[in-house]
Scaffold this motif. Sequence first.
Motif, PDB file in Angstrom:
ATOM      1  N   MET A 165      -8.985   8.396   1.605  1.00  0.00           N
ATOM      2  CA  MET A 165      -8.586   9.684   2.145  1.00  0.00           C
ATOM      3  C   MET A 165      -9.769  10.367   2.833  1.00  0.00           C
ATOM      4  SD  MET A 165      -6.028  11.151  -0.715  1.00  0.00           S
ATOM      5  CE  MET A 165      -4.330  10.711  -0.599  1.00  0.00           C
ATOM      6  N   GLU A 166     -10.982  10.142   2.300  1.00  0.00           N
ATOM      7  CA  GLU A 166     -12.173  10.722   2.917  1.00  0.00           C
ATOM      8  C   GLU A 166     -12.363  10.219   4.342  1.00  0.00           C
ATOM      9  OE1 GLU A 166     -15.580   9.994   0.482  1.00  0.00           O
ATOM     10  OE2 GLU A 166     -14.702  10.981  -1.251  1.00  0.00           O
ATOM     11  N   ARG A 167     -11.868   9.023   4.625  1.00  0.00           N
ATOM     12  CA  ARG A 167     -12.003   8.432   5.956  1.00  0.00           C
ATOM     13  C   ARG A 167     -10.784   8.680   6.833  1.00  0.00           C
ATOM     14  NH1 ARG A 167     -16.344   4.662   6.119  1.00  0.00           N
ATOM     15  NH2 ARG A 167     -17.188   4.351   4.045  1.00  0.00           N
ATOM     16  N   GLY A 168      -9.852   9.464   6.343  1.00  0.00           N
ATOM     17  CA  GLY A 168      -8.680   9.804   7.132  1.00  0.00           C
ATOM     18  C   GLY A 168      -7.593   8.745   7.142  1.00  0.00           C
ATOM     19  N   LEU A 169      -7.635   7.828   6.193  1.00  0.00           N
ATOM     20  CA  LEU A 169      -6.619   6.778   6.116  1.00  0.00           C
ATOM     21  C   LEU A 169      -5.569   7.158   5.080  1.00  0.00           C
ATOM     22  CD1 LEU A 169      -8.897   3.607   6.029  1.00  0.00           C
ATOM     23  CD2 LEU A 169      -7.561   4.442   7.959  1.00  0.00           C
ATOM     24  N   SER A 170      -4.335   6.843   5.379  1.00  0.00           N
ATOM     25  CA  SER A 170      -3.284   7.035   4.378  1.00  0.00           C
ATOM     26  C   SER A 170      -3.221   5.780   3.527  1.00  0.00           C
ATOM     27  CB  SER A 170      -1.941   7.278   5.058  1.00  0.00           C
ATOM     28  OG  SER A 170      -1.505   6.099   5.701  1.00  0.00           O
ATOM     29  N   LEU A 171      -2.560   5.864   2.402  1.00  0.00           N
ATOM     30  CA  LEU A 171      -2.455   4.708   1.525  1.00  0.00           C
ATOM     31  C   LEU A 171      -1.734   3.547   2.196  1.00  0.00           C
ATOM     32  CD1 LEU A 171      -1.727   6.370  -1.926  1.00  0.00           C
ATOM     33  CD2 LEU A 171      -3.815   5.224  -1.197  1.00  0.00           C
ATOM     34  N   SER A 172      -0.925   3.824   3.199  1.00  0.00           N
ATOM     35  CA  SER A 172      -0.234   2.743   3.904  1.00  0.00           C
ATOM     36  C   SER A 172      -1.194   1.871   4.712  1.00  0.00           C
ATOM     37  CB  SER A 172       0.852   3.313   4.815  1.00  0.00           C
ATOM     38  OG  SER A 172       0.276   4.077   5.847  1.00  0.00           O
ATOM     39  N   HIS A 173      -2.434   2.313   4.880  1.00  0.00           N
ATOM     40  CA  HIS A 173      -3.444   1.533   5.599  1.00  0.00           C
ATOM     41  C   HIS A 173      -4.454   0.871   4.665  1.00  0.00           C
ATOM     42  CE1 HIS A 173      -2.034   4.139   8.887  1.00  0.00           C
ATOM     43  NE2 HIS A 173      -2.178   3.018   9.563  1.00  0.00           N
ATOM     44  N   ILE A 174      -4.133   0.872   3.377  1.00  0.00           N
ATOM     45  CA  ILE A 174      -5.055   0.357   2.368  1.00  0.00           C
ATOM     46  C   ILE A 174      -4.455  -0.887   1.713  1.00  0.00           C
ATOM     47  CG2 ILE A 174      -6.218   0.887   0.177  1.00  0.00           C
ATOM     48  CD1 ILE A 174      -7.179   2.593   2.551  1.00  0.00           C
ATOM     49  N   ALA A 175      -5.297  -1.860   1.432  1.00  0.00           N
ATOM     50  CA  ALA A 175      -4.885  -3.028   0.645  1.00  0.00           C
ATOM     51  C   ALA A 175      -5.399  -2.837  -0.772  1.00  0.00           C
ATOM     52  CB  ALA A 175      -5.458  -4.302   1.242  1.00  0.00           C
ATOM     53  N   VAL A 176      -4.534  -3.037  -1.744  1.00  0.00           N
ATOM     54  CA  VAL A 176      -4.914  -2.938  -3.149  1.00  0.00           C
ATOM     55  C   VAL A 176      -4.665  -4.289  -3.803  1.00  0.00           C
ATOM     56  CG1 VAL A 176      -4.358  -1.889  -5.383  1.00  0.00           C
ATOM     57  CG2 VAL A 176      -4.473  -0.469  -3.342  1.00  0.00           C
ATOM     58  N   ILE A 177      -5.654  -4.742  -4.549  1.00  0.00           N
ATOM     59  CA  ILE A 177      -5.535  -5.982  -5.307  1.00  0.00           C
ATOM     60  C   ILE A 177      -5.410  -5.604  -6.777  1.00  0.00           C
ATOM     61  CG2 ILE A 177      -6.608  -8.177  -5.916  1.00  0.00           C
ATOM     62  CD1 ILE A 177      -8.260  -7.868  -3.278  1.00  0.00           C
ATOM     63  N   ALA A 178      -4.238  -5.791  -7.335  1.00  0.00           N
ATOM     64  CA  ALA A 178      -4.022  -5.496  -8.750  1.00  0.00           C
ATOM     65  C   ALA A 178      -4.616  -6.632  -9.574  1.00  0.00           C
ATOM     66  CB  ALA A 178      -2.536  -5.343  -9.042  1.00  0.00           C
ATOM     67  N   ALA A 179      -5.566  -6.282 -10.433  1.00  0.00           N
ATOM     68  CA  ALA A 179      -6.209  -7.269 -11.293  1.00  0.00           C
ATOM     69  C   ALA A 179      -5.784  -7.112 -12.747  1.00  0.00           C
ATOM     70  CB  ALA A 179      -7.731  -7.150 -11.180  1.00  0.00           C
ATOM     71  N   SER A 180      -5.119  -6.002 -13.053  1.00  0.00           N
ATOM     72  CA  SER A 180      -4.602  -5.772 -14.400  1.00  0.00           C
ATOM     73  C   SER A 180      -3.328  -4.939 -14.269  1.00  0.00           C
ATOM     74  CB  SER A 180      -5.631  -5.034 -15.262  1.00  0.00           C
ATOM     75  OG  SER A 180      -5.586  -3.642 -15.031  1.00  0.00           O
ATOM     76  N   PRO A 181      -2.519  -4.873 -15.314  1.00  0.00           N
ATOM     77  CA  PRO A 181      -1.311  -4.057 -15.240  1.00  0.00           C
ATOM     78  C   PRO A 181      -1.594  -2.594 -14.909  1.00  0.00           C
ATOM     79  CG  PRO A 181      -1.177  -5.539 -17.108  1.00  0.00           C
ATOM     80  CD  PRO A 181      -2.583  -5.645 -16.566  1.00  0.00           C
ATOM     81  N   LEU A 182      -2.770  -2.092 -15.234  1.00  0.00           N
ATOM     82  CA  LEU A 182      -3.120  -0.702 -14.943  1.00  0.00           C
ATOM     83  C   LEU A 182      -3.220  -0.428 -13.442  1.00  0.00           C
ATOM     84  CD1 LEU A 182      -5.856  -0.169 -17.681  1.00  0.00           C
ATOM     85  CD2 LEU A 182      -3.457   0.569 -17.733  1.00  0.00           C
ATOM     86  N   ASP A 183      -3.350  -1.462 -12.634  1.00  0.00           N
ATOM     87  CA  ASP A 183      -3.477  -1.311 -11.184  1.00  0.00           C
ATOM     88  C   ASP A 183      -2.138  -1.280 -10.462  1.00  0.00           C
ATOM     89  OD1 ASP A 183      -6.283  -1.452 -11.489  1.00  0.00           O
ATOM     90  OD2 ASP A 183      -6.227  -3.646 -11.355  1.00  0.00           O
ATOM     91  N   THR A 184      -1.056  -1.500 -11.169  1.00  0.00           N
ATOM     92  CA  THR A 184       0.254  -1.631 -10.538  1.00  0.00           C
ATOM     93  C   THR A 184       0.669  -0.376  -9.776  1.00  0.00           C
ATOM     94  OG1 THR A 184       0.921  -3.212 -12.234  1.00  0.00           O
ATOM     95  CG2 THR A 184       2.677  -2.226 -10.927  1.00  0.00           C
ATOM     96  N   ALA A 185       0.468   0.800 -10.333  1.00  0.00           N
ATOM     97  CA  ALA A 185       0.878   2.037  -9.656  1.00  0.00           C
ATOM     98  C   ALA A 185       0.161   2.201  -8.320  1.00  0.00           C
ATOM     99  CB  ALA A 185       0.620   3.241 -10.544  1.00  0.00           C
ATOM    100  N   ALA A 186      -1.129   1.973  -8.278  1.00  0.00           N
ATOM    101  CA  ALA A 186      -1.886   2.085  -7.027  1.00  0.00           C
ATOM    102  C   ALA A 186      -1.433   1.027  -6.037  1.00  0.00           C
ATOM    103  CB  ALA A 186      -3.380   1.950  -7.297  1.00  0.00           C
ATOM    104  N   MET A 187      -1.170  -0.165  -6.533  1.00  0.00           N
ATOM    105  CA  MET A 187      -0.727  -1.258  -5.671  1.00  0.00           C
ATOM    106  C   MET A 187       0.594  -0.912  -4.982  1.00  0.00           C
ATOM    107  SD  MET A 187       0.442  -5.078  -6.769  1.00  0.00           S
ATOM    108  CE  MET A 187       2.066  -4.479  -7.156  1.00  0.00           C
ATOM    109  N   LEU A 188       1.482  -0.249  -5.716  1.00  0.00           N
ATOM    110  CA  LEU A 188       2.792   0.095  -5.165  1.00  0.00           C
ATOM    111  C   LEU A 188       2.704   1.143  -4.048  1.00  0.00           C
ATOM    112  CD1 LEU A 188       4.889   0.138  -8.440  1.00  0.00           C
ATOM    113  CD2 LEU A 188       4.882  -1.617  -6.638  1.00  0.00           C
ATOM    114  N   GLU A 189       1.633   1.901  -3.998  1.00  0.00           N
ATOM    115  CA  GLU A 189       1.441   2.918  -2.965  1.00  0.00           C
ATOM    116  C   GLU A 189       0.748   2.363  -1.722  1.00  0.00           C
ATOM    117  OE1 GLU A 189       2.474   6.144  -3.126  1.00  0.00           O
ATOM    118  OE2 GLU A 189       3.455   5.623  -5.008  1.00  0.00           O
ATOM    119  N   ALA A 190       0.193   1.177  -1.825  1.00  0.00           N
ATOM    120  CA  ALA A 190      -0.628   0.613  -0.754  1.00  0.00           C
ATOM    121  C   ALA A 190       0.209  -0.023   0.344  1.00  0.00           C
ATOM    122  CB  ALA A 190      -1.569  -0.432  -1.334  1.00  0.00           C
ATOM    123  N   GLY A 191      -0.386  -0.118   1.514  1.00  0.00           N
ATOM    124  CA  GLY A 191       0.261  -0.785   2.632  1.00  0.00           C
ATOM    125  C   GLY A 191       0.325  -2.284   2.441  1.00  0.00           C
TER     126      GLY A 191
END
Length: 91
Positions: A1-27
Amino acid sequence: MERGLSLSHIAVIAASPLDTAAMLEAGCALALVDAGYEACRAADAVFPARAEGGLQEALAFVLAACDWAGAPVAHDPSPGAQQQGFPARVR
């Protein structure tokens, strides 16, 4: 967000179940097998466990799909999205 990107422009690599929520918001939603069933089911691409080199494979995948001008290639979950740079599913 500091760089002006929305989550749809981000890749998230889920490495544990705790990462699932962030992964679901990613592009681009990627998961390692370690992330669990829900993350793997929702991911655009699934990679081996971290101990088997999955994180390196996932990072290489993201780098290969990036536009070297600095922005990730657009990800579109609609039919034909494979032409945008990220495959719909990789298993």
